[in-house]
Scaffold this motif. Structure first.
Motif, PDB file in Angstrom:
ATOM      1  N   ALA A  32       0.811  -1.217   0.000  1.00  0.00           N
ATOM      2  CA  ALA A  32       0.000   0.000   0.000  1.00  0.00           C
ATOM      3  C   ALA A  32       0.843   1.263   0.000  1.00  0.00           C
ATOM      4  O   ALA A  32       0.513   2.244  -0.666  1.00  0.00           O
ATOM      5  N   ARG A  33       1.946   1.266   0.760  1.00  0.00           N
ATOM      6  CA  ARG A  33       2.765   2.470   0.876  1.00  0.00           C
ATOM      7  C   ARG A  33       4.182   2.253   0.342  1.00  0.00           C
ATOM      8  O   ARG A  33       5.065   3.088   0.547  1.00  0.00           O
ATOM      9  N   ALA A  34       4.389   1.128  -0.352  1.00  0.00           N
ATOM     10  CA  ALA A  34       5.734   0.813  -0.849  1.00  0.00           C
ATOM     11  C   ALA A  34       6.249   1.858  -1.831  1.00  0.00           C
ATOM     12  O   ALA A  34       7.459   2.083  -1.932  1.00  0.00           O
ATOM     13  N   HIS A  35       5.330   2.518  -2.545  1.00  0.00           N
ATOM     14  CA  HIS A  35       5.762   3.526  -3.512  1.00  0.00           C
ATOM     15  C   HIS A  35       6.401   4.736  -2.831  1.00  0.00           C
ATOM     16  O   HIS A  35       7.049   5.547  -3.493  1.00  0.00           O
ATOM     17  N   LEU A  36       6.245   4.824  -1.506  1.00  0.00           N
ATOM     18  CA  LEU A  36       6.817   5.939  -0.757  1.00  0.00           C
ATOM     19  C   LEU A  36       8.047   5.533   0.049  1.00  0.00           C
ATOM     20  O   LEU A  36       8.572   6.340   0.825  1.00  0.00           O
TER      21      LEU A  36
END
Length: 484
Positions: free
Chosen positions: A443-447
């Motif tokens: 969910a937040r891996a792109h950050l």
């Protein structure tokens, strides 16, 4: 060469037996997501890639054999035990993944009351372990809301935090040793010792790895005396979050260790405390526990500090006690909430972050107006702090929104992800962490590069070292595009 679904299933059948390789459509459909895309399960509109199979591992040897096969053949492996993940870490990620389910590895291996530690396999539910050690007057001290259904392997893998973290610590403070399996089937055991200075603490390669580095098969955790008769529940109302944050800080800087320290804002507080808190009041909660002298000293010290804060009004502690005893979420509450969402098309989600004392209020003040202005359909928006330290605290943003004209299968991309991005943008702007304890998942891996900054190369180096062929839970923690 990419293997076919049939080839993978045949190989797994040879390794563990046909009865332990699940390939029915219903199982594969529900195993393609976790609670990050829970609406796909609630409305039965699954759109994610299905795994090739769910393999029910029964032993460390099973896990090692599966990981050895997967690594040799470039097949993605998703580790699962209790299945309560909330950040997309259990999503398949790639076509024809293998979900390795450790829920059958559910033996409590040893409860060692003299050395104050217990060893359990990865699939042991936390509640089962807690029930067993309480027979000896002990507790794990770990109590997340998912306690009745979460399992030991997943709690360690996601770097879990429990409701009593103020006294007992988070899961990383509780893990003594563990057994894990790395890509290629290599089994490693970290021995159980109270502390050692023989190089870096390699437990932290395991704790929080979310199945992206290794598969956790066994865990040893600390135990503590269980003394509920000494617990005191304390509560206050206050007119502002600023006053509440200052009170939390003062208590922790003074050296007190309440097992629970929580601060609810107006809207979030009304979900729980409307019987005594006005609609414009925040609610501040503490619990003191442990041996009688320590519990009393903690409670008395907190009362003394709070009595000096004119902006805080005490409430009856018995009300807090009654509320707290109904706080955990088992399968019955999960099903009830799912039914409500299905009927009302009104969704409840949470996103939690952490920051130092200087910036947590700034993040809170920045996030709420942006969400109200930029996200249509918000019906409730608030938050609470539930895990504090001498140098800062966490912030749970709690929000409800109507689906309006958004299809349930599109909710994650069109509503939930935009909400997460706003919260994380403001958190990073003020130097906080984009996740306190649920794991980063997919969910937040792109950050993740923004989260780690110049230390990101250390995380990438670990991934390359422990999973050189990228077969362990692709897309979790490190997004697929960044992997070799």
């Amino acid at each position: 060469m990419t293997l076919t679904h049939e080839t993978i299933v045949s190989a797994l059948t040879n390794l563990v037996g046909a009865e332990h390789v699940l390939t029915d459509e219903e199982t594969l459909k529900h195993s393609s997501v976790d609670n990050f895309r829970k609406l796909q399960t609630i409305f039965d509109v699954h759109t994610m890639q299905r795994p090739a199979a769910v393999v029910m591992a029964r032993s460390t040897e099973d896990v090692a054999a599966i990981l050895k096969y997967a690594d040799a053949n470039g097949v993605n492996v998703v580790a699962r035990t209790g299945g309560t993940a909330t950040e997309g870490g259990l999503e398949s990620g790639t076509q024809n993944s293998i979900v390795v389910d450790g829920s059958l590895m559910n033996e409590i291996i040893k409860v060692d009351a003299y050395n104050m530690q217990a060893t359990a396999q990865c699939g042991v539910p936390l509640q089962a372990l807690e029930d067993e050690v309480r027979k000896l007057g002990l507790t794990t001290g770990h109590s997340p809301q998912s306690k009745p259904i979460a399992s030991m392997g997943g709690l360690v893998a996601t770097r879990s935090s429990g409701q009593f973290s103020g006294l007992y610590g988070n899961i990383e403070d509780m893990v003594v040793g563990c057994e894990v399996v790395f890509a290629g089937g290599y089994v490693s055991r970290i021995k159980n010792v109270s502390r050692r200075a023989a190089g870096p603490d390699i437990r932290h390669v395991v704790i929080g790895n979310e199945g992206a580095l290794c598969y956790i098969t066994e865990v040893t955790v600390k135990l503590f005396p269980y003394t509920p008769e000494n617990t005191e529940y304390l509560g206050w109302t206050t007119k502002s979050m600023k006053e509440g944050f200052e009170a939390l800080r003062e208590v922790h800087v003074a050296g007190y260790k309440p097992s629970v320290a929580r601060l609810y804002d107006f809207e979030d507080g009304q979900l729980h405390f409307s019987r005594f808190a006005a609609a414009d009041e925040c609610v501040l909660i503490f619990t003191a526990e442990g041996n009688p002298l320590m519990a009393k000293a903690t409670a008395d010290g907190i009362r003394e500090l709070m009595a000096k804060r004119s902006g805080c009004t005490p409430v009856d502690g018995s009300i807090i006690d009654a509320w707290f005893n109904d706080l955990t979420w088992g399968s019955d509450k999960v099903m009830s909430e799912d039914d409500r969402i299905h009927a009302e098309r009104n969704v409840n989600r949470t996103t939690e972050i952490s920051a130092d004392w200087e910036n947590v209020q700034k993040i809170y003040d920045a996030v709420l107006p942006r969400l109200r202005a930029e996200i249509p359909g918000i019906t409730l928006l608030g938050g609470h702090s539930s895990h504090s330290y001498i140098n800062g605290t966490n912030m749970y943003f709690n929000y409800f929104f109507d689906l309006l004209d958004v299809a349930p299968e599109d909710e994650t991309e069109k509503i939930y992800h935009p909400i997460i991005n706003i919260i994380c943008e403001e958190t990073l702007r003020y130097g906080g962490s984009i996740v306190h304890h649920h794991g980063i998942g997919k969910a937040r891996a792109h950050l993740v590069e923004q989260e780690y900054g110049t230390s990101f190369f250390m995380l990438e180096a670990m991934k390359k070292a422990y999973d050189p062929n990228s077969t362990m839970n692709m897309g979790t923690i490190i997004p697929i595009k960044s992997q070799p």
